[in-house]
Enzyme design. Structure first.
Site, PDB file in Angstrom:
ATOM      1  N   LYS A 204      53.571  17.735  -9.769  1.00 13.34           N
ATOM      2  CA  LYS A 204      54.179  16.541  -9.206  1.00 13.34           C
ATOM      3  C   LYS A 204      54.117  15.191 -10.139  1.00 13.34           C
ATOM      4  O   LYS A 204      55.103  14.349 -10.255  1.00 13.34           O
ATOM      5  CB  LYS A 204      53.600  16.018  -7.757  1.00 13.34           C
ATOM      6  CG  LYS A 204      54.002  17.146  -6.824  1.00 13.34           C
ATOM      7  CD  LYS A 204      55.682  17.242  -6.455  1.00 13.34           C
ATOM      8  CE  LYS A 204      55.906  18.155  -5.397  1.00 13.34           C
ATOM      9  NZ  LYS A 204      57.456  18.287  -5.285  1.00 13.34           N
TER      10      LYS A 204
ATOM     11  N   TYR B 145      49.269  21.670  -7.665  1.00 13.38           N
ATOM     12  CA  TYR B 145      50.281  21.063  -7.015  1.00 13.38           C
ATOM     13  C   TYR B 145      50.325  19.769  -7.597  1.00 13.38           C
ATOM     14  O   TYR B 145      51.548  19.050  -7.904  1.00 13.38           O
ATOM     15  CB  TYR B 145      50.165  20.984  -5.570  1.00 13.38           C
ATOM     16  CG  TYR B 145      51.145  20.078  -4.847  1.00 13.38           C
ATOM     17  CD1 TYR B 145      52.348  20.751  -4.600  1.00 13.38           C
ATOM     18  CD2 TYR B 145      50.697  18.849  -4.346  1.00 13.38           C
ATOM     19  CE1 TYR B 145      53.397  19.944  -3.720  1.00 13.38           C
ATOM     20  CE2 TYR B 145      51.659  18.365  -3.391  1.00 13.38           C
ATOM     21  CZ  TYR B 145      52.843  18.767  -3.307  1.00 13.38           C
ATOM     22  OH  TYR B 145      53.821  17.884  -2.901  1.00 13.38           O
TER      23      TYR B 145
END
Length: 343
Positions: free
Chosen positions: A222, A218
């Site tokens: 990002k 994740y």
């Protein structure tokens, strides 16, 4: 009027030898620099306004002449709130999300609170094919498109070491957070560039700007958004497109699994309202990009980032995050065990 303390201070510095004066000046600069940055953060978050939404062509009086906004992941949390608030500001809305029944519910809510026109596109970004993206492109190809909100996203079910993570979860996070963002931006960008002024918002995360162990996939996706947005923003600026990354900390959403809001954890409604009021204001994103391609403008989020950058450091912050993620994982496993036992 001269403050009484100024004269003695001048005399004191004048009495010091030059090397001592130089060291004193460096020390004073070191002390004042974080304070100066703090003032800039607070000014952005509390005082100065951002780019007015009217710049991008909403029309409360005549929806047939209003610009359109596309919002992905629009049936819950931050995405839904962007759709609702942009509609109230005078934009027509294209809702793009997985479940048609939820899209219909959001469309009904928008229609009951505004005069905006609404289109819905049911698309599962996890398994979207070329045909699905072409269908989305066909739905928006004739619209006066002025805003794109790349909100759809996926995180880990719970913190996990990368070496122990589920491969399917890893691939799903990359598919939604990276590929879907690229595909939607690519098909929307020619339409956005047709307007004199248009806007792209990418939902970023502190996990991308402050590397977060046990959320490595994740965090990596990002971090990709940061680099992608910086490069894209230079490409499209001359064509009237403002591309911004929203550096977001905790918001009370299903993804964050935080139910209760607070000053440090805003509701989606609070977060979106602050974002739309501060478009282009960097907040605490002052080191890499003070020109406003990145934003951290919820006050507590901005103050947290300021403190980390000034006093903690990114490396130490990642180490501290590792400890907290281990605790979160342990609690999540215990909760799953209780549910499995029916407690």
């Amino acid at each position: 009027m001269t403050l009484p303390i100024i004269g003695p201070l001048q005399d004191f510095f004048a009495s010091l030898p030059f090397p001592a004066r130089l060291l004193a000046a460096v020390g004073l600069f070191t002390l004042l620099k974080p304070l100066y940055r703090l003032v800039r953060v607070l000014t952005d978050c509390y005082v100065l306004g951002g780019i007015p939404l009217a710049t991008f062509g909403p029309s409360k009086n005549d929806p047939s002449k209003a610009s359109w906004a596309v919002v992905t992941g629009a049936t819950d949390g931050i995405g839904k709130e962007f759709a609702l608030q942009l509609a109230k500001k005078g934009f027509n809305i294209v809702l793009a999300s997985r479940t048609q029944s939820k899209l219909d519910a959001v469309e009904s809510e928008i229609s009951s609170s505004s005069s905006a026109q609404v289109k819905t596109v049911a698309i599962n970004f996890l398994h979207a094919t070329d045909a699905d993206y072409k269908r989305l492109e066909a739905e928006i190809s004739q619209l006066k498109l002025a805003v794109l909100v790349n909100n759809v996203g996926l995180s880990h079910d719970k913190p996990v070491l990368f070496s122990e993570g589920d491969v399917q979860e890893m691939e799903a996070i990359a598919e939604i957070n990276v590929r879907a963002t690229l595909r939607v931006t690519r098909l929307a960008l020619p339409l956005l560039q047709q307007n004199k002024r248009s806007l792209i918002l990418h939902l970023g995360s502190f996990a991308g700007s402050i590397p977060t162990p046990m959320l490595s996939t994740y965090a990596g996706t990002k971090a990709f958004l940061i680099g992608f947005n910086r490069a894209l923003s230079y490409e499209v600026a001359s064509k009237g497109v403002t591309s911004l990354l929203l550096n977001t900390y905790f918001v009370s959403t299903a993804m964050s699994k935080i139910r209760r809001s607070s000053w440090s954890v805003p509701t989606p409604k609070q977060y979106v309202a602050q974002t739309l009021a501060k478009l282009g204001r960097p907040g605490s994103c002052y080191e890499e990009d003070r020109r406003g391609r990145e934003m951290t403008v919820w006050p507590q989020h901005a103050l947290t980032e300021w403190a980390v950058r000034e006093f903690v450091g990114l490396g130490r912050a990642s180490g501290m995050s590792l400890k907290s993620q281990k605790v979160i994982r342990a609690k999540a496993i215990k909760r799953e065990e209780r549910l499995a036992k029916g407690q």
